[in-house]
Design an enzyme around this catalytic site. Structure first.
Site, PDB file in Angstrom:
ATOM      1  N   THR A  12       0.835  -1.305  -0.014  1.00  0.00           N
ATOM      2  CA  THR A  12      -0.122   0.061   0.032  1.00  0.00           C
ATOM      3  C   THR A  12       0.822   1.297   0.012  1.00  0.00           C
ATOM      4  OG1 THR A  12      -1.703  -1.070   1.201  1.00  0.00           O
ATOM      5  CG2 THR A  12      -1.708   1.205   1.194  1.00  0.00           C
ATOM      6  N   SER A  54       1.233  -7.117  -0.754  1.00  0.00           N
ATOM      7  CA  SER A  54       1.601  -7.887   0.416  1.00  0.00           C
ATOM      8  C   SER A  54       1.391  -9.424   0.338  1.00  0.00           C
ATOM      9  CB  SER A  54       1.129  -7.059   1.872  1.00  0.00           C
ATOM     10  OG  SER A  54       1.657  -7.945   2.716  1.00  0.00           O
ATOM     11  N   THR A  86       1.636  -4.282   4.363  1.00  0.00           N
ATOM     12  CA  THR A  86       1.229  -4.593   5.631  1.00  0.00           C
ATOM     13  C   THR A  86       0.479  -5.979   6.110  1.00  0.00           C
ATOM     14  OG1 THR A  86      -0.970  -3.334   5.919  1.00  0.00           O
ATOM     15  CG2 THR A  86       0.849  -2.293   6.383  1.00  0.00           C
ATOM     16  N   ASP A  87      -0.007  -6.570   5.049  1.00  0.00           N
ATOM     17  CA  ASP A  87      -0.830  -7.695   5.305  1.00  0.00           C
ATOM     18  C   ASP A  87       0.381  -9.006   5.824  1.00  0.00           C
ATOM     19  OD1 ASP A  87      -3.112  -6.455   4.637  1.00  0.00           O
ATOM     20  OD2 ASP A  87      -3.459  -7.712   2.709  1.00  0.00           O
TER      21      ASP A  87
END
Length: 321
Positions: A12, A54, A86-87
């Protein structure tokens, strides 16, 4: 002036929001044009190694990151910053944490809002990560995650909210430091742990989450020659329904390592309850309790252990560390 290697992997932090509201990958990472903000303060060596969302991160790509960082040890690099979606950021961070020697600071960061959204947090987090990588206090603390002014250890940090910018938390233990006015402030020390300099990431390890009324059918599905290990996110402090036990005994008889963590977001897995399916019974069966890790990180630890050449006894010690 310190030299920081910046490795962009996508996520992101590198994406943009379109007119229809959907967030999508850019052909060019917008952070590539931001180095002038630190001109005269930090020397940045920038490499866009990946440009992937991610969920596209793999163990093979994590290994490639590890190898690139090890090469940096010989290149007069003072620290490393990795931008990441971030995942799966916590998984990459933990993989690097247990496969890299603590020679220079390694810091991961990301964003919850894409580069052109109102209140985007990507550039701010990136600069905070650079200052952390520059800090002399960051040496010897393992791989760090910097988000939203906080510094977390890779070992325990996790994503706790789907969209909030304060999503990254360290349940039970809390962050070890913070960023303020381009400086790091550390309030906690980091426990040392074994590092395994692996060269491959082979093996099939599955994560299975326990639930009320669970039987052994899921465990029977993975009872095959392709399975190298299983991680169970168990109930409470570390308990399972009794109907799962026969299937688990069959797996253990085939010398398949089974690691147990708690599905709770706070606390650690412990062998407390002495009843059928309780933690005391599970530990006696030969199931290993991994304290403080969540399921995805316990999976990474087991895969790293399997690829490090350890025998079964050494592997169990590594998993319960």
């Amino acid at each position: 002036m310190k030299t920081i290697l910046v490795i962009h992997t996508g996520g992101t932090i590198s994406m943009s929001k379109e007119v229809d509201g959907n967030v999508t990958t850019n052909s060019m990472n917008p952070l590539l044009d931001q180095e002038e903000l630190l001109a005269g303060k930090v020397n940045l060596v920038v490499e866009p190694i990946f440009n992937i969302p991610s969920p596209h991160m793999t163990l093979e790509r994590m290994l490639e990151l590890k190898q690139r960082i090890q090469k940096a040890y010989t290149e007069n690099i003072d620290g490393v910053v990795i931008t990441h979606g971030t995942d799966t950021l916590e998984e990459t961070a933990y993989f690097l944490d247990i496969t890299l020697e603590n020679k220079i600071p390694v810091v991961l960061t990301g964003a919850m809002r894409s580069s052109n959204e109102i209140g985007t947090d990507g550039l701010y987090n990136f600069i905070s990560a650079v200052w952390t990588a520059c800090s002399d206090e960051s040496y010897g603390k393992g791989v760090l995650v910097v988000m939203n002014d906080e510094i977390h250890t890779a070992r325990y940090v996790t994503k706790t909210h789907t969209t909030n910018v304060a999503t990254f938390r360290t349940p039970t233990f809390g962050p070890i430091g913070m960023i303020a006015k381009e400086r790091t402030f550390f309030a906690s020390e980091v426990c040392r742990q074994e590092v395994c300099d692996i060269q491959k990431v082979s093996g099939e390890v599955y994560v299975i989450k326990a639930y009320a009324g669970m039987n052994g059918s899921l465990f029977d599905l993975v009872d095959n020659a392709q399975t190298d290990g299983i991680v169970i996110e168990a109930l409470g402090a570390g308990n399972l329904p009794p109907e799962t036990l026969p299937a688990l005994e069959r797996l253990l008889a085939r010398k398949i390592p089974i690691v147990l963590v708690s599905r709770c977001s706070n606390g650690i897995a412990e062998d407390i309850y002495d009843y059928e399916g309780g933690g005391v019974n599970l530990k006696k069966m030969g199931i290993v309790f991994s304290r403080g890790l969540n399921g995805p990180k316990a999976r990474i630890r087991l895969i790293v252990g399997l690829n490090s050449g350890k025998d079964l006894h050494e592997l169990f010690d590594f998993l319960s560390e």
